[in-house]
Design a protein around this motif. Structure first.
Motif, PDB file in Angstrom:
ATOM      1  N   ALA A   1      40.254  42.916  43.305  1.00  7.62           N
ATOM      2  CA  ALA A   1      38.974  43.601  43.100  1.00  7.62           C
ATOM      3  C   ALA A   1      38.499  43.528  41.651  1.00  7.62           C
ATOM      4  CB  ALA A   1      39.086  45.057  43.551  1.00  7.62           C
ATOM      5  N   LEU A   2      39.408  43.267  40.732  1.00  7.95           N
ATOM      6  CA  LEU A   2      39.022  43.152  39.324  1.00  7.95           C
ATOM      7  C   LEU A   2      38.311  41.838  39.018  1.00  7.95           C
ATOM      8  CD1 LEU A   2      42.188  44.622  37.592  1.00  7.95           C
ATOM      9  CD2 LEU A   2      39.905  45.657  37.725  1.00  7.95           C
ATOM     10  N   ASP A   3      38.546  40.857  39.850  1.00  9.45           N
ATOM     11  CA  ASP A   3      37.987  39.527  39.666  1.00  9.45           C
ATOM     12  C   ASP A   3      36.703  39.393  40.482  1.00  9.45           C
ATOM     13  OD1 ASP A   3      38.448  36.593  38.876  1.00  9.45           O
ATOM     14  OD2 ASP A   3      38.234  36.491  41.069  1.00  9.45           O
ATOM     15  N   LYS A   4      35.702  38.768  39.899  1.00  9.21           N
ATOM     16  CA  LYS A   4      34.422  38.611  40.606  1.00  9.21           C
ATOM     17  C   LYS A   4      34.593  37.900  41.943  1.00  9.21           C
ATOM     18  CE  LYS A   4      29.772  36.808  40.142  1.00  9.21           C
ATOM     19  NZ  LYS A   4      28.844  36.042  39.320  1.00  9.21           N
ATOM     20  N   ASP A   5      35.302  36.782  41.945  1.00  9.79           N
ATOM     21  CA  ASP A   5      35.507  36.048  43.197  1.00  9.79           C
ATOM     22  C   ASP A   5      36.352  36.860  44.175  1.00  9.79           C
ATOM     23  OD1 ASP A   5      34.030  33.907  42.220  1.00  9.79           O
ATOM     24  OD2 ASP A   5      35.795  32.842  41.487  1.00  9.79           O
ATOM     25  N   GLY A   6      37.370  37.512  43.669  1.00 13.10           N
ATOM     26  CA  GLY A   6      38.217  38.336  44.527  1.00 13.10           C
ATOM     27  C   GLY A   6      37.454  39.482  45.156  1.00 13.10           C
TER      28      GLY A   6
ATOM     29  N   GLY B   1      34.618  41.992  49.745  1.00 10.65           N
ATOM     30  CA  GLY B   1      33.330  42.437  50.266  1.00 10.65           C
ATOM     31  C   GLY B   1      32.904  41.697  51.521  1.00 10.65           C
ATOM     32  N   ALA B   2      33.316  40.446  51.649  1.00  8.16           N
ATOM     33  CA  ALA B   2      32.950  39.651  52.816  1.00  8.16           C
ATOM     34  C   ALA B   2      33.775  40.015  54.047  1.00  8.16           C
ATOM     35  CB  ALA B   2      33.121  38.168  52.503  1.00  8.16           C
ATOM     36  N   ASN B   3      34.838  40.764  53.855  1.00 12.40           N
ATOM     37  CA  ASN B   3      35.706  41.144  54.966  1.00 12.40           C
ATOM     38  C   ASN B   3      35.717  42.660  55.084  1.00 12.40           C
ATOM     39  OD1 ASN B   3      37.903  41.781  56.649  1.00 12.40           O
ATOM     40  ND2 ASN B   3      38.896  39.858  56.138  1.00 12.40           N
ATOM     41  N   GLN B   4      34.871  43.203  55.950  1.00 11.49           N
ATOM     42  CA  GLN B   4      34.724  44.651  56.075  1.00 11.49           C
ATOM     43  C   GLN B   4      36.010  45.352  56.477  1.00 11.49           C
ATOM     44  OE1 GLN B   4      31.383  45.624  58.524  1.00 11.49           O
ATOM     45  NE2 GLN B   4      29.940  44.608  57.173  1.00 11.49           N
ATOM     46  N   GLY B   5      36.918  44.647  57.104  1.00 17.95           N
ATOM     47  CA  GLY B   5      38.175  45.247  57.509  1.00 17.95           C
ATOM     48  C   GLY B   5      39.025  45.702  56.344  1.00 17.95           C
TER      49      GLY B   5
ATOM     50  N   TRP C   1      33.832  49.661  40.913  1.00 13.72           N
ATOM     51  CA  TRP C   1      33.469  49.379  39.526  1.00 13.72           C
ATOM     52  C   TRP C   1      32.736  48.052  39.414  1.00 13.72           C
ATOM     53  CZ3 TRP C   1      35.758  45.267  36.744  1.00 13.72           C
ATOM     54  CH2 TRP C   1      35.382  45.193  35.397  1.00 13.72           C
ATOM     55  N   ARG C   2      33.114  47.110  40.248  1.00 20.68           N
ATOM     56  CA  ARG C   2      32.585  45.762  40.166  1.00 20.68           C
ATOM     57  C   ARG C   2      31.137  45.653  40.655  1.00 20.68           C
ATOM     58  NH1 ARG C   2      33.217  41.364  37.547  1.00 20.68           N
ATOM     59  NH2 ARG C   2      35.430  41.658  37.495  1.00 20.68           N
TER      60      ARG C   2
END
Length: 103
Positions: free
Chosen positions: A25-30, A35-39, A67-68
């Protein structure tokens, strides 16, 4: 499939998964993968109810994700079980839940 480790397995496995998502979650891509996986958010909410270290790491993952992104803050705030789990965790001083493995 990405969220499966949060829902299945031992408390230790869930705690390890929360640690991974906390870092992702700290990484933009991560954070975009999360975020793309609601689960994932629902799985983190379930881990909040486990309490102990698992709940703490789930809360940290949700905090890093919030935070992101403003959009993610809204998704997290509306997700079922998140606010209740965070409240229970805070009320118990970070030890919400009984820490027993329910899987």
């Amino acid at each position: 499939a990405v969220a499966r480790p949060l829902m299945e397995g031992s408390v230790r496995a869930r705690e390890d998964a929360c640690s991974c998502f906390r870092q992702m979650a700290l990484d933009k891509d991560g954070s975009q993968v999360i975020g793309a996986n609601q689960g994932v958010i629902g799985g983190l909410a379930a881990c909040l109810r486990v309490g102990g270290g698992c709940g703490q790491k789930a809360a940290a993952a949700l905090g890093n994700l919030a935070w992101r992104s403003e959009d993610q803050r809204s998704v997290i705030a509306r997700a079922e079980g998140v606010m209740e789990g965070l409240t229970a965790l805070a009320s118990a001083g970070g030890e919400a839940g009984d820490g027993r493995d329910s899987a």
